[in-house]
Design a protein around this motif. Sequence first.
Motif, PDB file in Angstrom:
ATOM      1  N   GLY A   1      23.086 -19.661  -7.080  1.00  0.00           N
ATOM      2  CA  GLY A   1      21.878 -19.926  -7.855  1.00  0.00           C
ATOM      3  C   GLY A   1      20.845 -18.842  -7.678  1.00  0.00           C
ATOM      4  N   VAL A   2      19.636 -19.114  -8.156  1.00  0.00           N
ATOM      5  CA  VAL A   2      18.556 -18.129  -8.080  1.00  0.00           C
ATOM      6  C   VAL A   2      18.271 -17.836  -6.611  1.00  0.00           C
ATOM      7  N   HIS A   3      18.297 -16.558  -6.272  1.00  0.00           N
ATOM      8  CA  HIS A   3      18.091 -16.116  -4.890  1.00  0.00           C
ATOM      9  C   HIS A   3      16.693 -15.545  -4.685  1.00  0.00           C
ATOM     10  N   HIS A   4      16.241 -14.681  -5.600  1.00  0.00           N
ATOM     11  CA  HIS A   4      14.917 -14.073  -5.430  1.00  0.00           C
ATOM     12  C   HIS A   4      14.340 -13.592  -6.755  1.00  0.00           C
ATOM     13  N   LEU A   5      13.035 -13.330  -6.711  1.00  0.00           N
ATOM     14  CA  LEU A   5      12.282 -12.774  -7.825  1.00  0.00           C
ATOM     15  C   LEU A   5      11.734 -11.438  -7.365  1.00  0.00           C
ATOM     16  N   ALA A   6      11.944 -10.389  -8.174  1.00  0.00           N
ATOM     17  CA  ALA A   6      11.518  -9.042  -7.782  1.00  0.00           C
ATOM     18  C   ALA A   6      10.462  -8.501  -8.740  1.00  0.00           C
ATOM     19  N   PHE A   7       9.405  -7.967  -8.155  1.00  0.00           N
ATOM     20  CA  PHE A   7       8.321  -7.360  -8.917  1.00  0.00           C
ATOM     21  C   PHE A   7       8.327  -5.849  -8.725  1.00  0.00           C
ATOM     22  N   ALA A   8       8.060  -5.109  -9.795  1.00  0.00           N
ATOM     23  CA  ALA A   8       7.949  -3.654  -9.727  1.00  0.00           C
ATOM     24  C   ALA A   8       6.523  -3.279  -9.316  1.00  0.00           C
ATOM     25  N   VAL A   9       6.420  -2.372  -8.347  1.00  0.00           N
ATOM     26  CA  VAL A   9       5.125  -1.882  -7.876  1.00  0.00           C
ATOM     27  C   VAL A   9       5.159  -0.357  -7.847  1.00  0.00           C
ATOM     28  N   ASP A  10       3.967   0.248  -7.738  1.00  0.00           N
ATOM     29  CA  ASP A  10       3.876   1.705  -7.695  1.00  0.00           C
ATOM     30  C   ASP A  10       4.414   2.267  -6.381  1.00  0.00           C
ATOM     31  N   ASN A  11       4.077   1.614  -5.271  1.00  0.00           N
ATOM     32  CA  ASN A  11       4.463   2.123  -3.962  1.00  0.00           C
ATOM     33  C   ASN A  11       4.794   0.940  -3.051  1.00  0.00           C
ATOM     34  N   VAL A  12       6.040   0.823  -2.648  1.00  0.00           N
ATOM     35  CA  VAL A  12       6.481  -0.330  -1.860  1.00  0.00           C
ATOM     36  C   VAL A  12       5.811  -0.362  -0.497  1.00  0.00           C
ATOM     37  N   ASN A  13       5.777   0.772   0.214  1.00  0.00           N
ATOM     38  CA  ASN A  13       5.174   0.775   1.557  1.00  0.00           C
ATOM     39  C   ASN A  13       3.693   0.409   1.515  1.00  0.00           C
ATOM     40  N   ASP A  14       2.959   0.973   0.559  1.00  0.00           N
ATOM     41  CA  ASP A  14       1.539   0.633   0.431  1.00  0.00           C
ATOM     42  C   ASP A  14       1.371  -0.845   0.095  1.00  0.00           C
ATOM     43  N   SER A  15       2.230  -1.368  -0.772  1.00  0.00           N
ATOM     44  CA  SER A  15       2.148  -2.775  -1.165  1.00  0.00           C
ATOM     45  C   SER A  15       2.467  -3.693   0.008  1.00  0.00           C
ATOM     46  N   LEU A  16       3.493  -3.350   0.801  1.00  0.00           N
ATOM     47  CA  LEU A  16       3.815  -4.149   1.974  1.00  0.00           C
ATOM     48  C   LEU A  16       2.640  -4.180   2.950  1.00  0.00           C
ATOM     49  N   ALA A  17       2.024  -3.029   3.193  1.00  0.00           N
ATOM     50  CA  ALA A  17       0.879  -2.966   4.110  1.00  0.00           C
ATOM     51  C   ALA A  17      -0.282  -3.812   3.589  1.00  0.00           C
ATOM     52  N   GLU A  18      -0.554  -3.719   2.301  1.00  0.00           N
ATOM     53  CA  GLU A  18      -1.652  -4.498   1.703  1.00  0.00           C
ATOM     54  C   GLU A  18      -1.382  -6.001   1.811  1.00  0.00           C
ATOM     55  N   LEU A  19      -0.158  -6.395   1.517  1.00  0.00           N
ATOM     56  CA  LEU A  19       0.188  -7.817   1.592  1.00  0.00           C
ATOM     57  C   LEU A  19       0.107  -8.334   3.025  1.00  0.00           C
ATOM     58  N   GLU A  20       0.557  -7.524   3.978  1.00  0.00           N
ATOM     59  CA  GLU A  20       0.479  -7.937   5.381  1.00  0.00           C
ATOM     60  C   GLU A  20      -0.976  -8.107   5.812  1.00  0.00           C
ATOM     61  N   GLU A  21      -1.846  -7.190   5.362  1.00  0.00           N
ATOM     62  CA  GLU A  21      -3.274  -7.294   5.666  1.00  0.00           C
ATOM     63  C   GLU A  21      -3.871  -8.590   5.110  1.00  0.00           C
ATOM     64  N   LYS A  22      -3.316  -9.057   4.003  1.00  0.00           N
ATOM     65  CA  LYS A  22      -3.795 -10.296   3.377  1.00  0.00           C
ATOM     66  C   LYS A  22      -3.171 -11.540   4.001  1.00  0.00           C
ATOM     67  N   GLY A  23      -2.304 -11.335   4.997  1.00  0.00           N
ATOM     68  CA  GLY A  23      -1.725 -12.465   5.704  1.00  0.00           C
ATOM     69  C   GLY A  23      -0.352 -12.904   5.244  1.00  0.00           C
ATOM     70  N   VAL A  24       0.280 -12.135   4.368  1.00  0.00           N
ATOM     71  CA  VAL A  24       1.624 -12.475   3.911  1.00  0.00           C
ATOM     72  C   VAL A  24       2.625 -12.098   5.000  1.00  0.00           C
ATOM     73  N   ARG A  25       3.532 -13.009   5.284  1.00  0.00           N
ATOM     74  CA  ARG A  25       4.591 -12.755   6.264  1.00  0.00           C
ATOM     75  C   ARG A  25       5.668 -11.894   5.604  1.00  0.00           C
ATOM     76  N   LEU A  26       6.003 -10.780   6.240  1.00  0.00           N
ATOM     77  CA  LEU A  26       6.977  -9.841   5.686  1.00  0.00           C
ATOM     78  C   LEU A  26       8.342 -10.016   6.344  1.00  0.00           C
ATOM     79  N   ILE A  27       9.382  -9.820   5.563  1.00  0.00           N
ATOM     80  CA  ILE A  27      10.733  -9.678   6.112  1.00  0.00           C
ATOM     81  C   ILE A  27      10.959  -8.211   6.450  1.00  0.00           C
ATOM     82  N   ASP A  28      10.528  -7.329   5.568  1.00  0.00           N
ATOM     83  CA  ASP A  28      10.644  -5.881   5.772  1.00  0.00           C
ATOM     84  C   ASP A  28       9.268  -5.289   6.038  1.00  0.00           C
TER      85      ASP A  28
END
Length: 134
Positions: free
Chosen positions: A76-103
């Motif tokens: 079944g449905v496993h994941h939803l993927a969004f396109a971003v300009d820069n993955v590393n910058d986006s991961l850092a921003e999301l972590e700063e906002k309190g999102v738990r990261l796998i990567d």
Amino acid sequence: MNISHIEHIGIAVNSIDEAIPYYENMLGLKCYAVEEVADQKVKTAFFMVGDTKIELLESTDPEGPIGKFIEKKGPGVHHLAFAVDNVNDSLAELEEKGVRLIDQKARKGAEGLNIGFLHPKSTMGVLTEICGKE
């Protein structure tokens, strides 16, 4: 972070060879690529639907993430993927906002994209991938 579009929807399947005919013969889509991503223990197949892709995911190892997902939840449905300009910058921003990261940092995924996953406990229960070409 700038999300430009839904990059793809990942669907776990038991067998890509068995799933492709459904997408092609029943839905009229065309599989344009099949690729193995060895470090993720997965074989992928891609279909375009407008500007969005469907990514079929077949485990190449029962201990890999897709193998474990299918064992626990079935295909079944496993994941939803969004396109971003820069993955590393986006991961850092999301972590700063309190999102738990796998990567913590981007890694290579199918089609040469850089990818990073967000933990579903921080994303309303939806395994979320961000990906980009940078």
